[in-house]
Structure formats: C-alpha cells, structure tokens
Design a protein around this motif. Structure first.
Motif, PDB file in Angstrom:
ATOM      1  N   GLN A   1      11.135   3.739 -13.538  1.00 26.39           N
ATOM      2  CA  GLN A   1      10.036   4.613 -13.944  1.00 26.39           C
ATOM      3  C   GLN A   1      10.117   5.938 -13.188  1.00 26.39           C
ATOM      4  N   PRO A   2       9.751   7.020 -13.858  1.00 28.97           N
ATOM      5  CA  PRO A   2       9.850   8.340 -13.233  1.00 28.97           C
ATOM      6  C   PRO A   2       8.821   8.553 -12.127  1.00 28.97           C
ATOM      7  N   ASP A   3       9.049   9.574 -11.336  1.00 31.92           N
ATOM      8  CA  ASP A   3       8.154  10.052 -10.288  1.00 31.92           C
ATOM      9  C   ASP A   3       7.846   9.005  -9.221  1.00 31.92           C
ATOM     10  N   ALA A   4       8.882   8.410  -8.672  1.00 30.53           N
ATOM     11  CA  ALA A   4       8.686   7.420  -7.613  1.00 30.53           C
ATOM     12  C   ALA A   4       7.940   8.034  -6.430  1.00 30.53           C
ATOM     13  N   ARG A   5       8.296   9.253  -6.057  1.00 34.62           N
ATOM     14  CA  ARG A   5       7.645   9.908  -4.919  1.00 34.62           C
ATOM     15  C   ARG A   5       6.145  10.059  -5.160  1.00 34.62           C
ATOM     16  N   GLY A   6       5.783  10.550  -6.319  1.00 30.79           N
ATOM     17  CA  GLY A   6       4.369  10.729  -6.644  1.00 30.79           C
ATOM     18  C   GLY A   6       3.618   9.413  -6.679  1.00 30.79           C
ATOM     19  N   ARG A   7       4.259   8.385  -7.214  1.00 35.16           N
ATOM     20  CA  ARG A   7       3.632   7.073  -7.249  1.00 35.16           C
ATOM     21  C   ARG A   7       3.433   6.518  -5.843  1.00 35.16           C
ATOM     22  N   LEU A   8       4.416   6.727  -4.982  1.00 34.20           N
ATOM     23  CA  LEU A   8       4.293   6.268  -3.597  1.00 34.20           C
ATOM     24  C   LEU A   8       3.171   7.023  -2.868  1.00 34.20           C
ATOM     25  N   GLU A   9       3.094   8.332  -3.079  1.00 38.97           N
ATOM     26  CA  GLU A   9       2.017   9.114  -2.451  1.00 38.97           C
ATOM     27  C   GLU A   9       0.655   8.621  -2.921  1.00 38.97           C
ATOM     28  N   ALA A  10       0.510   8.412  -4.225  1.00 34.68           N
ATOM     29  CA  ALA A  10      -0.762   7.943  -4.773  1.00 34.68           C
ATOM     30  C   ALA A  10      -1.110   6.548  -4.249  1.00 34.68           C
ATOM     31  N   ALA A  11      -0.117   5.673  -4.188  1.00 35.20           N
ATOM     32  CA  ALA A  11      -0.359   4.319  -3.686  1.00 35.20           C
ATOM     33  C   ALA A  11      -0.770   4.347  -2.219  1.00 35.20           C
ATOM     34  N   ALA A  12      -0.099   5.169  -1.428  1.00 36.74           N
ATOM     35  CA  ALA A  12      -0.453   5.276  -0.008  1.00 36.74           C
ATOM     36  C   ALA A  12      -1.882   5.775   0.150  1.00 36.74           C
ATOM     37  N   PHE A  13      -2.213   6.808  -0.587  1.00 37.80           N
ATOM     38  CA  PHE A  13      -3.565   7.376  -0.497  1.00 37.80           C
ATOM     39  C   PHE A  13      -4.623   6.337  -0.861  1.00 37.80           C
ATOM     40  N   GLU A  14      -4.412   5.627  -1.963  1.00 33.92           N
ATOM     41  CA  GLU A  14      -5.354   4.593  -2.384  1.00 33.92           C
ATOM     42  C   GLU A  14      -5.510   3.513  -1.321  1.00 33.92           C
ATOM     43  N   LEU A  15      -4.381   3.041  -0.801  1.00 34.11           N
ATOM     44  CA  LEU A  15      -4.433   1.961   0.193  1.00 34.11           C
ATOM     45  C   LEU A  15      -5.044   2.434   1.510  1.00 34.11           C
ATOM     46  N   PHE A  16      -4.744   3.649   1.925  1.00 34.05           N
ATOM     47  CA  PHE A  16      -5.346   4.171   3.162  1.00 34.05           C
ATOM     48  C   PHE A  16      -6.865   4.242   3.000  1.00 34.05           C
ATOM     49  N   ARG A  17      -7.325   4.617   1.812  1.00 33.38           N
ATOM     50  CA  ARG A  17      -8.772   4.679   1.562  1.00 33.38           C
ATOM     51  C   ARG A  17      -9.385   3.290   1.523  1.00 33.38           C
ATOM     52  N   GLU A  18      -8.689   2.350   0.890  1.00 28.79           N
ATOM     53  CA  GLU A  18      -9.221   0.997   0.733  1.00 28.79           C
ATOM     54  C   GLU A  18      -9.188   0.194   2.029  1.00 28.79           C
ATOM     55  N   ARG A  19      -8.035   0.216   2.719  1.00 29.22           N
ATOM     56  CA  ARG A  19      -7.812  -0.669   3.862  1.00 29.22           C
ATOM     57  C   ARG A  19      -7.827   0.051   5.204  1.00 29.22           C
ATOM     58  N   GLY A  20      -7.584   1.334   5.183  1.00 29.65           N
ATOM     59  CA  GLY A  20      -7.396   2.083   6.411  1.00 29.65           C
ATOM     60  C   GLY A  20      -5.913   2.287   6.669  1.00 29.65           C
ATOM     61  N   PHE A  21      -5.597   3.315   7.402  1.00 30.28           N
ATOM     62  CA  PHE A  21      -4.207   3.662   7.682  1.00 30.28           C
ATOM     63  C   PHE A  21      -3.506   2.558   8.468  1.00 30.28           C
ATOM     64  N   GLU A  22      -4.139   2.096   9.529  1.00 25.42           N
ATOM     65  CA  GLU A  22      -3.521   1.111  10.425  1.00 25.42           C
ATOM     66  C   GLU A  22      -3.243  -0.213   9.714  1.00 25.42           C
ATOM     67  N   GLN A  23      -4.098  -0.585   8.769  1.00 24.64           N
ATOM     68  CA  GLN A  23      -3.960  -1.880   8.106  1.00 24.64           C
ATOM     69  C   GLN A  23      -3.019  -1.837   6.897  1.00 24.64           C
ATOM     70  N   THR A  24      -2.475  -0.685   6.575  1.00 24.42           N
ATOM     71  CA  THR A  24      -1.589  -0.545   5.421  1.00 24.42           C
ATOM     72  C   THR A  24      -0.147  -0.479   5.893  1.00 24.42           C
ATOM     73  N   THR A  25       0.717  -1.276   5.283  1.00 22.90           N
ATOM     74  CA  THR A  25       2.135  -1.276   5.640  1.00 22.90           C
ATOM     75  C   THR A  25       2.940  -0.541   4.577  1.00 22.90           C
ATOM     76  N   VAL A  26       4.155  -0.190   4.936  1.00 22.01           N
ATOM     77  CA  VAL A  26       5.075   0.416   3.974  1.00 22.01           C
ATOM     78  C   VAL A  26       5.323  -0.549   2.813  1.00 22.01           C
ATOM     79  N   ALA A  27       5.446  -1.810   3.111  1.00 26.15           N
ATOM     80  CA  ALA A  27       5.647  -2.813   2.053  1.00 26.15           C
ATOM     81  C   ALA A  27       4.458  -2.830   1.087  1.00 26.15           C
ATOM     82  N   ASP A  28       3.244  -2.694   1.615  1.00 29.97           N
ATOM     83  CA  ASP A  28       2.050  -2.632   0.766  1.00 29.97           C
ATOM     84  C   ASP A  28       2.113  -1.428  -0.175  1.00 29.97           C
ATOM     85  N   ILE A  29       2.492  -0.292   0.387  1.00 26.97           N
ATOM     86  CA  ILE A  29       2.566   0.944  -0.401  1.00 26.97           C
ATOM     87  C   ILE A  29       3.606   0.813  -1.503  1.00 26.97           C
TER      88      ILE A  29
END
Length: 189
Positions: free
Chosen positions: A5-33
């Motif tokens: 699927q296209p735009d892997a970078r954008g999808r990763l940025e969006a996923a990180a942002f969502e997870l940081f908001r939901e779980r917090g930065f410290e509780q989010t792993t790269v694998a989660d993102i």
C-alpha cells in the motif's frame, strides 16, 4: 501485512500520532506503531530512526521554508526572521490548530519529547542563523536576529495553542514582534 500500500511513511506517522494520543508516548512501541499502520518494524526503521522521529518528521520542511524565506528577503535581519516565521504559520500551521494542540499535549507529556523538541528548535535556529550569515551578516547580528525571532515565535505559538485562543498564529507572531520592538525601543526611566 499490506506492505504494497502507498504512503507507508504517512501511515506510520498517523499511527504513531493516534497511539501516542491513546496510550501515551512511553506506553507505545515501534511494533505497536507498525502494526497499527499495517506494516512491520523493518519498514518503520526504513523511515524513522526511532519513535520520536515519527512525531517530529516535519521539521525538515519547516527548516526549508524558514531558510528559503530568510534567504529571499530584502528586509532587515529581525524583520526577515519574523516574516519567515509568519510564512511558516501560514504555510505549515494554518487550519491545523486542533492537530497542533494534540501534538503539543503529547510532547508536554514526556521529558524525552520535550528534549527532542528543544534540539529540533536549536537546529532550526542554527539553520536560520547560517542563512543570515550566508547573506553577509556578522555572527552577532545573525544570532541576535534569529534568537529574537525564534523567541517571538515560541511566545506566539504558546499563546496560539492555549485552550482559549482563536487568533491566527501569523497575527500572534506580528503582535509579539511588535511587543518586542516596543520593549527594545522604550527609553529607560
């Protein structure tokens, strides 16, 4: 995994942002993102050095806009820096207040992210100072103009992301710059 699927970078940025908001930065792993984006960890590391970079990836564009604006300006040093930050406000931040507020809340929740933000800001200041130096300004003038302009931006930005703010960032930058001019030109009693 949907690696094709296209735009892997954008999808990763969006996923990180969502997870940081939901779980917090410290509780989010790269694998989660990576999993949220439908990718694997290797793909994440092809795009980002660490999970902090998924939140700060726009700093390169910010630097480009600032340096280009300062380089192309015929105004005095401080005015060129203020105008460059106003351009950033209009080109990069306009119509994104809710997103910026959420991002700022994530940053303020983590000492690690606050430190990264300070380093990224320092790099922006260094790039703008270098652009002024390349225009023939001496080190002191270039540094004072850039640091003063960056301070104006930081104060305006803090006012803009405040919960009760409705004034556009560009207008706040102009207001804070006027406040600084008034302070520095006021005669001593």
């Amino acid at each position: 995994m949907a690696r094709w699927q296209p735009d892997a970078r954008g999808r990763l940025e969006a996923a990180a942002f969502e997870l940081f908001r939901e779980r917090g930065f410290e509780q989010t792993t790269v694998a989660d993102i990576a999993a949220r984006a439908g990718l694997d960890k290797r793909t994440f590391y092809r795009h980002f050095g660490d999970k902090r970079e998924a939140l700060f990836s726009g700093s390169g564009h910010l630097e480009e806009v600032l340096v280009r604006a300062v380089t192309e300006s015929d105004a005095g040093p401080f005015e060129a820096v203020v105008a460059a930050f106003r351009l950033v406000a209009e080109e990069v931040f306009a119509d994104r207040l809710d997103l910026v507020r959420a991002r700022q809340a994530i940053i303020e929740s983590s000492p690690e992210l606050l430190e990264r933000e300070l380093r990224k800001t320092g790099a922006l200041v260094a790039a703008v100072t270098a652009a002024l130096r390349a225009k023939g300004l001496d080190e002191t003038t270039a540094t004072l103009a850039t640091e003063s302009g960056a301070t104006v931006f930081r104060i305006a930005y803090a006012r803009w992301v405040a919960p009760d703010s409705a004034t556009p960032l560009s207008d706040l930058i102009a207001e804070v710059a006027a406040e600084l001019r008034a302070i520095t030109s006021a005669s001593t009693p």
